[in-house]
Design a protein around this motif. Structure first.
Motif: not given
Length: 99
Positions: A1-29
């Motif tokens: 399958m041919a891809r059109n447009g620009r390739p996805p530009k990755g977003l860099e996260l630090t380990d601390a940011e990744r942990e904080e985002l995961s924790a916030r996402l997993n909060m019940r409320k």
């Protein structure tokens, strides 16, 4: 399958940011809109394209772009709602969390 447009530009996260985002996402409320933004940031960091994320989360590529820019500019603070014009809040964050 041919891809059109620009390739996805990755977003860099630090380990601390990744942990904080995961924790916030997993909060019940937690704020649904903030969890939505976290899903966007985590998908961008995983290398997904804006169009794929937009389709999966039922939003537009412009929404994905907005939250990428906000996160790149302000990091974790960029995921919170910006102050709005008009009368100030009558309920504090602490009161919201109690409920």
């Amino acid at each position: 399958m041919a891809r059109n447009g620009r390739p996805p530009k990755g977003l860099e996260l630090t380990d601390a940011e990744r942990e904080e985002l995961s924790a916030r996402l997993n909060m019940r409320k937690g704020a649904t809109d903030e969890k939505f933004r976290i899903r966007i940031v985590m998908a961008l960091a995983a290398g997904e394209s804006s169009n794929v994320i937009a389709e999966r989360l039922s939003c537009t590529a412009q929404t994905i772009s907005k939250w990428r820019r906000r996160f790149e500019a302000f990091r974790m603070a960029g995921l919170s709602d910006a102050p709005r014009s008009g009368a100030g809040r009558r309920v504090s964050d602490e009161q919201v969390q109690e409920v």
